[in-house]
Design an enzyme around this catalytic site. Sequence first.
Site, PDB file in Angstrom:
ATOM      1  N   LYS A   1      71.442  43.459  10.264  1.00  0.00           N
ATOM      2  CA  LYS A   1      71.480  43.457  11.731  1.00  0.00           C
ATOM      3  C   LYS A   1      70.700  42.267  12.318  1.00  0.00           C
ATOM      4  O   LYS A   1      69.901  41.629  11.621  1.00  0.00           O
ATOM      5  CB  LYS A   1      70.951  44.795  12.239  1.00  0.00           C
ATOM      6  CG  LYS A   1      71.861  45.977  11.865  1.00  0.00           C
ATOM      7  CD  LYS A   1      71.380  47.277  12.489  1.00  0.00           C
ATOM      8  CE  LYS A   1      72.338  48.426  12.200  1.00  0.00           C
ATOM      9  NZ  LYS A   1      71.926  49.667  12.905  1.00  0.00           N
TER      10      LYS A   1
ATOM     11  N   TYR B   1      81.317  50.136  17.280  1.00  0.00           N
ATOM     12  CA  TYR B   1      80.521  51.357  17.476  1.00  0.00           C
ATOM     13  C   TYR B   1      81.178  52.332  18.460  1.00  0.00           C
ATOM     14  O   TYR B   1      80.496  53.203  19.002  1.00  0.00           O
ATOM     15  CB  TYR B   1      79.115  50.992  17.946  1.00  0.00           C
ATOM     16  CG  TYR B   1      78.207  50.495  16.829  1.00  0.00           C
ATOM     17  CD1 TYR B   1      77.748  51.371  15.832  1.00  0.00           C
ATOM     18  CD2 TYR B   1      77.804  49.170  16.759  1.00  0.00           C
ATOM     19  CE1 TYR B   1      76.916  50.931  14.817  1.00  0.00           C
ATOM     20  CE2 TYR B   1      76.963  48.731  15.738  1.00  0.00           C
ATOM     21  CZ  TYR B   1      76.522  49.615  14.775  1.00  0.00           C
ATOM     22  OH  TYR B   1      75.691  49.191  13.758  1.00  0.00           O
TER      23      TYR B   1
ATOM     24  N   ASN C   1      66.998  48.667  13.161  1.00  0.00           N
ATOM     25  CA  ASN C   1      66.691  49.232  11.850  1.00  0.00           C
ATOM     26  C   ASN C   1      67.286  48.452  10.686  1.00  0.00           C
ATOM     27  O   ASN C   1      67.587  49.018   9.639  1.00  0.00           O
ATOM     28  CB  ASN C   1      67.068  50.714  11.819  1.00  0.00           C
ATOM     29  CG  ASN C   1      68.525  50.939  12.117  1.00  0.00           C
ATOM     30  OD1 ASN C   1      69.292  49.990  12.262  1.00  0.00           O
ATOM     31  ND2 ASN C   1      68.938  52.194  12.181  1.00  0.00           N
TER      32      ASN C   1
ATOM     33  N   HIS D   1      73.092  48.260   8.573  1.00  0.00           N
ATOM     34  CA  HIS D   1      74.099  49.308   8.773  1.00  0.00           C
ATOM     35  C   HIS D   1      74.595  49.760   7.407  1.00  0.00           C
ATOM     36  O   HIS D   1      74.672  48.963   6.476  1.00  0.00           O
ATOM     37  CB  HIS D   1      75.284  48.745   9.572  1.00  0.00           C
ATOM     38  CG  HIS D   1      76.473  49.673   9.600  1.00  0.00           C
ATOM     39  ND1 HIS D   1      76.553  50.731  10.471  1.00  0.00           N
ATOM     40  CD2 HIS D   1      77.586  49.724   8.823  1.00  0.00           C
ATOM     41  CE1 HIS D   1      77.691  51.384  10.247  1.00  0.00           C
ATOM     42  NE2 HIS D   1      78.334  50.791   9.258  1.00  0.00           N
TER      43      HIS D   1
ATOM     44  N   GLU E   1      85.755  50.086   8.384  1.00  0.00           N
ATOM     45  CA  GLU E   1      84.772  49.061   8.747  1.00  0.00           C
ATOM     46  C   GLU E   1      84.984  47.771   7.944  1.00  0.00           C
ATOM     47  O   GLU E   1      84.860  46.670   8.486  1.00  0.00           O
ATOM     48  CB  GLU E   1      83.354  49.611   8.546  1.00  0.00           C
ATOM     49  CG  GLU E   1      83.039  50.715   9.559  1.00  0.00           C
ATOM     50  CD  GLU E   1      81.744  51.465   9.292  1.00  0.00           C
ATOM     51  OE1 GLU E   1      81.437  52.381  10.063  1.00  0.00           O
ATOM     52  OE2 GLU E   1      81.031  51.128   8.313  1.00  0.00           O
TER      53      GLU E   1
END
Length: 139
Positions: free
Chosen positions: A11, A51, A114, A117, A128
């Site tokens: 990320k 998302y 965080n 993913h 995805e």
Amino acid sequence: MSGNRTFTMVKPEAVENGNTGAILAKIEEAGFRIVAMKKLHLSEDRAGKFYAVHSERPFYGELVEYMSSGPIVAAVLEKSNAVLDFRTLIGSTDPSEAADGTIRKLFAESKAKNAVHGSDSDDNAAIEASFFFADLEQF
Ligand code: UDP
Ligand code: MG
């Protein structure tokens, strides 16, 4: 039966902080093979589509803004039991709840930022992966 591929992204804050290499090393050390990989900057529109499953959640707007705030590294990974084993490797969504040694424990800044993913099911892993990579780009 459990599949052998999952999808991940390093990320934006982890890329920005120079943690891409360390995170990829953890992933390879854990026995995952990199099937496809690229660095790209998601537009807000593309991040919103990725998302979309979370569009009703209170954090959706911030999540889309964050995921389009800078480049990410997207990858398809292969290993037996890939989805579950990768979720174990990355740890809980909130790094304060993540087990010692997990990627989120080591690299995440917060529950939102965080670090990585990881797909939550074999079906979503396939969806995805194809969101980012053509069949001819997966080896
Ligand atoms: N997220 C957040 N606040 C929350 C829950 C999730 O900002 O309360 C963000 C976080 O970046 C997370 C992503 O939204 O990784 C997707 O949420 P999900 O519940 O799918 O967590 P994950 O599968 O990534 O552990
Ligand atoms: Mg999820």
